[in-house]
Design a protein around this motif. Structure first.
Motif, PDB file in Angstrom:
ATOM      1  N   GLY A  10      31.676  23.612 -16.301  1.00 20.84           N
ATOM      2  CA  GLY A  10      30.572  24.556 -16.300  1.00 20.84           C
ATOM      3  C   GLY A  10      29.353  24.258 -16.819  1.00 20.84           C
ATOM      4  O   GLY A  10      28.254  24.706 -16.773  1.00 20.84           O
ATOM      5  N   ARG A  11      29.494  22.981 -17.729  1.00 22.90           N
ATOM      6  CA  ARG A  11      28.302  22.443 -18.476  1.00 22.90           C
ATOM      7  C   ARG A  11      27.932  21.122 -18.211  1.00 22.90           C
ATOM      8  O   ARG A  11      28.892  20.178 -17.932  1.00 22.90           O
ATOM      9  N   ILE A  12      26.451  20.741 -17.946  1.00 19.36           N
ATOM     10  CA  ILE A  12      26.262  19.491 -17.577  1.00 19.36           C
ATOM     11  C   ILE A  12      26.135  18.691 -18.997  1.00 19.36           C
ATOM     12  O   ILE A  12      25.726  19.191 -19.992  1.00 19.36           O
ATOM     13  N   ARG A  13      26.808  17.429 -18.679  1.00 21.44           N
ATOM     14  CA  ARG A  13      26.563  16.554 -20.028  1.00 21.44           C
ATOM     15  C   ARG A  13      25.596  15.618 -19.765  1.00 21.44           C
ATOM     16  O   ARG A  13      25.328  14.848 -18.951  1.00 21.44           O
ATOM     17  N   LEU A  14      24.642  15.578 -20.860  1.00 22.22           N
ATOM     18  CA  LEU A  14      23.389  14.726 -20.790  1.00 22.22           C
ATOM     19  C   LEU A  14      23.309  13.955 -22.008  1.00 22.22           C
ATOM     20  O   LEU A  14      23.462  14.282 -23.154  1.00 22.22           O
ATOM     21  N   LEU A  15      23.139  12.601 -21.554  1.00 21.47           N
ATOM     22  CA  LEU A  15      22.878  11.696 -22.534  1.00 21.47           C
ATOM     23  C   LEU A  15      21.516  11.162 -22.465  1.00 21.47           C
ATOM     24  O   LEU A  15      20.782  10.874 -21.424  1.00 21.47           O
ATOM     25  N   VAL A  16      20.925  11.364 -23.800  1.00 18.64           N
ATOM     26  CA  VAL A  16      19.536  10.503 -23.968  1.00 18.64           C
ATOM     27  C   VAL A  16      19.601   9.215 -24.670  1.00 18.64           C
ATOM     28  O   VAL A  16      20.197   9.351 -25.866  1.00 18.64           O
ATOM     29  N   ALA A  17      19.073   8.273 -24.385  1.00 17.19           N
ATOM     30  CA  ALA A  17      18.961   6.988 -25.080  1.00 17.19           C
ATOM     31  C   ALA A  17      17.508   6.410 -25.361  1.00 17.19           C
ATOM     32  O   ALA A  17      16.918   6.338 -24.031  1.00 17.19           O
ATOM     33  N   LEU A  78      24.162  13.331 -16.490  1.00 20.39           N
ATOM     34  CA  LEU A  78      22.899  12.588 -16.197  1.00 20.39           C
ATOM     35  C   LEU A  78      22.259  11.875 -17.557  1.00 20.39           C
ATOM     36  O   LEU A  78      22.948  12.035 -18.576  1.00 20.39           O
ATOM     37  N   VAL A  79      21.520  10.944 -17.286  1.00 18.40           N
ATOM     38  CA  VAL A  79      21.123  10.055 -18.391  1.00 18.40           C
ATOM     39  C   VAL A  79      19.554  10.136 -18.547  1.00 18.40           C
ATOM     40  O   VAL A  79      19.013   9.794 -17.203  1.00 18.40           O
ATOM     41  N   VAL A  80      18.816  10.354 -19.376  1.00 22.42           N
ATOM     42  CA  VAL A  80      17.526  10.189 -19.679  1.00 22.42           C
ATOM     43  C   VAL A  80      17.442   8.932 -20.520  1.00 22.42           C
ATOM     44  O   VAL A  80      18.140   8.967 -21.692  1.00 22.42           O
ATOM     45  N   LEU A 130      11.299   8.009 -12.322  1.00 19.94           N
ATOM     46  CA  LEU A 130      10.339   7.901 -13.398  1.00 19.94           C
ATOM     47  C   LEU A 130       9.590   9.214 -13.588  1.00 19.94           C
ATOM     48  O   LEU A 130       9.085   9.740 -12.893  1.00 19.94           O
ATOM     49  N   CYS A 131       9.040   9.236 -14.893  1.00 21.81           N
ATOM     50  CA  CYS A 131       8.685  10.650 -15.541  1.00 21.81           C
ATOM     51  C   CYS A 131       7.874   9.999 -16.505  1.00 21.81           C
ATOM     52  O   CYS A 131       8.151   9.553 -17.844  1.00 21.81           O
ATOM     53  N   GLU A 132       6.407  10.226 -16.274  1.00 18.65           N
ATOM     54  CA  GLU A 132       5.413   9.876 -17.360  1.00 18.65           C
ATOM     55  C   GLU A 132       4.777  11.029 -17.809  1.00 18.65           C
ATOM     56  O   GLU A 132       4.061  10.812 -18.772  1.00 18.65           O
ATOM     57  N   SER A 133       5.209  12.064 -17.644  1.00 15.00           N
ATOM     58  CA  SER A 133       4.675  13.541 -18.135  1.00 15.00           C
ATOM     59  C   SER A 133       5.772  14.354 -18.449  1.00 15.00           C
ATOM     60  O   SER A 133       6.833  14.177 -17.948  1.00 15.00           O
ATOM     61  N   ARG A 134       5.581  15.350 -19.271  1.00 14.35           N
ATOM     62  CA  ARG A 134       6.459  16.315 -19.840  1.00 14.35           C
ATOM     63  C   ARG A 134       6.972  17.159 -18.367  1.00 14.35           C
ATOM     64  O   ARG A 134       8.114  17.331 -18.293  1.00 14.35           O
ATOM     65  N   ARG A 135       5.907  17.585 -17.568  1.00 13.88           N
ATOM     66  CA  ARG A 135       6.171  18.246 -16.259  1.00 13.88           C
ATOM     67  C   ARG A 135       7.212  17.677 -15.415  1.00 13.88           C
ATOM     68  O   ARG A 135       7.911  18.049 -15.044  1.00 13.88           O
ATOM     69  N   GLU A 136       6.872  16.133 -15.399  1.00  9.26           N
ATOM     70  CA  GLU A 136       7.722  15.585 -14.424  1.00  9.26           C
ATOM     71  C   GLU A 136       9.157  15.291 -14.824  1.00  9.26           C
ATOM     72  O   GLU A 136      10.176  15.507 -14.329  1.00  9.26           O
ATOM     73  N   LEU A 137       9.228  15.264 -16.383  1.00  9.43           N
ATOM     74  CA  LEU A 137      10.474  15.322 -17.234  1.00  9.43           C
ATOM     75  C   LEU A 137      11.287  16.535 -16.775  1.00  9.43           C
ATOM     76  O   LEU A 137      12.731  16.704 -16.383  1.00  9.43           O
ATOM     77  N   LEU A 138      10.562  17.732 -17.023  1.00  7.13           N
ATOM     78  CA  LEU A 138      11.254  19.000 -17.247  1.00  7.13           C
ATOM     79  C   LEU A 138      11.691  19.007 -15.398  1.00  7.13           C
ATOM     80  O   LEU A 138      12.725  19.897 -15.384  1.00  7.13           O
ATOM     81  N   ASP A 139      10.867  18.913 -14.419  1.00  2.32           N
ATOM     82  CA  ASP A 139      11.318  18.982 -13.022  1.00  2.32           C
ATOM     83  C   ASP A 139      12.411  18.297 -12.616  1.00  2.32           C
ATOM     84  O   ASP A 139      13.316  18.694 -11.885  1.00  2.32           O
ATOM     85  N   ALA A 140      12.464  16.853 -13.275  1.00  2.00           N
ATOM     86  CA  ALA A 140      13.686  16.012 -12.992  1.00  2.00           C
ATOM     87  C   ALA A 140      14.854  16.594 -13.672  1.00  2.00           C
ATOM     88  O   ALA A 140      16.063  16.711 -12.938  1.00  2.00           O
ATOM     89  N   LEU A 141      14.982  17.260 -14.733  1.00  2.00           N
ATOM     90  CA  LEU A 141      16.047  17.990 -15.398  1.00  2.00           C
ATOM     91  C   LEU A 141      16.123  19.175 -14.677  1.00  2.00           C
ATOM     92  O   LEU A 141      17.515  19.347 -14.474  1.00  2.00           O
ATOM     93  N   ALA A 142      15.529  20.041 -14.285  1.00  2.00           N
ATOM     94  CA  ALA A 142      15.818  21.241 -13.530  1.00  2.00           C
ATOM     95  C   ALA A 142      16.658  20.711 -12.078  1.00  2.00           C
ATOM     96  O   ALA A 142      17.458  21.543 -11.759  1.00  2.00           O
ATOM     97  N   ALA A 143      16.189  19.776 -11.641  1.00  2.00           N
ATOM     98  CA  ALA A 143      16.810  19.398 -10.380  1.00  2.00           C
ATOM     99  C   ALA A 143      18.072  18.850 -10.814  1.00  2.00           C
ATOM    100  O   ALA A 143      18.885  19.067  -9.904  1.00  2.00           O
ATOM    101  N   GLY A 144      18.259  17.964 -11.831  1.00  2.00           N
ATOM    102  CA  GLY A 144      19.573  17.663 -12.148  1.00  2.00           C
ATOM    103  C   GLY A 144      20.595  18.852 -12.263  1.00  2.00           C
ATOM    104  O   GLY A 144      21.974  18.502 -12.126  1.00  2.00           O
ATOM    105  N   CYS A 146      20.470  21.818 -11.159  1.00  2.00           N
ATOM    106  CA  CYS A 146      20.982  22.251 -10.042  1.00  2.00           C
ATOM    107  C   CYS A 146      21.876  21.493  -9.030  1.00  2.00           C
ATOM    108  O   CYS A 146      22.739  21.847  -8.555  1.00  2.00           O
ATOM    109  N   ASP A 147      21.608  20.168  -9.095  1.00  2.00           N
ATOM    110  CA  ASP A 147      22.689  19.294  -8.220  1.00  2.00           C
ATOM    111  C   ASP A 147      22.489  17.896  -8.938  1.00  2.00           C
ATOM    112  O   ASP A 147      21.596  17.001  -8.746  1.00  2.00           O
TER     113      ASP A 147
END
Length: 204
Positions: A10-17, A78-80, A130-144, A146-147
């Motif tokens: 039930g929880r998404i595992r997110l790795l940030v490197a 997901l990987v950021v 590719l995410c060069e702004s905070r908004r792009e990153l948040l949108d990508a994470l929200a999409a991840g 969801c799916d």
């Protein structure tokens, strides 16, 4: 770090490197800290933060050994990551379409702009998100969230030759970008060291 890579239903595992560069990457970590405060119940977060401050983030470590990084990549949904070629290649090898925030030298995050140029090339080719702004990153994470399948790629585990070819192609792209930025002769970063050349200088 806990070292626990078991699934958490039930929880998404997110790795940030963020890599090992000596420059801090506060911008990315600050964006993620703010975001995680809103989604903590839905996300298991692992952060490799290098020389960046990571106060307030769970399961954070400055550096990961090779085996630890491989385990974290394999366990992640997901990987950021930053725009480092090696990190991007490893993420894709583990079946991830990495969400990439390249370091920006104008913000003191790197010595030059080769991450920006490299990530933009891969983004245009659909090889990274590719995410060069905070908004792009948040949108990508929200999409991840969801799916997560939107950020996966098909991997052929037996394609060792293809992987070596991919590494060579990435090496060529990076050396071209660095050479263009520096406007000086250069040695390809991906060649193995072969000892001193005829003039006594080290060859790589």
């Amino acid at each position: 770090m806990s070292g626990d890579v078991s699934p958490d239903p039930g929880r998404i595992r997110l790795l940030v490197a963020v890599g090992t560069d000596k420059h801090p990457f506060d911008r990315l970590v600050d964006w993620l800290r703010e975001w995680h405060g809103e989604v903590a119940d839905a996300v298991v977060l692992t952060v490799q933060h290098g020389h960046t401050r990571a106060a307030g983030l769970p399961d954070a470590a400055p550096f990961l050994g090779h085996a630890e990084l491989q385990a974290a990549m394999a366990a992640a949904d997901l990987v950021v990551c930053h725009g480092g070629p090696a990190t991007i290649l490893e993420a894709r090898r583990h079946g991830h379409l990495p969400i990439v925030v390249p370091r920006d030298p104008a913000r003191g995050e790197h010595v030059d702009d080769h991450q920006l140029l490299f990530a933009r090339r891969l983004g245009a080719a659909g090889l990274v998100a590719l995410c060069e702004s905070r908004r792009e990153l948040l949108d990508a994470l929200a999409a991840g969230l969801c799916d997560r399948s939107r950020f996966t790629v098909t991997v052929d585990a037996d394609a060792a030759d293809g992987r070596r070819a991919a590494v060579r192609r990435v090496g060529v792209i990076v050396e071209d970008l660095v050479a263009a930025a520096a406007q000086r002769p250069h040695q390809p970063w991906w060649r193995p060291w072969r000892g001193p050349g005829p003039d006594g200088r080290r060859n790589r």
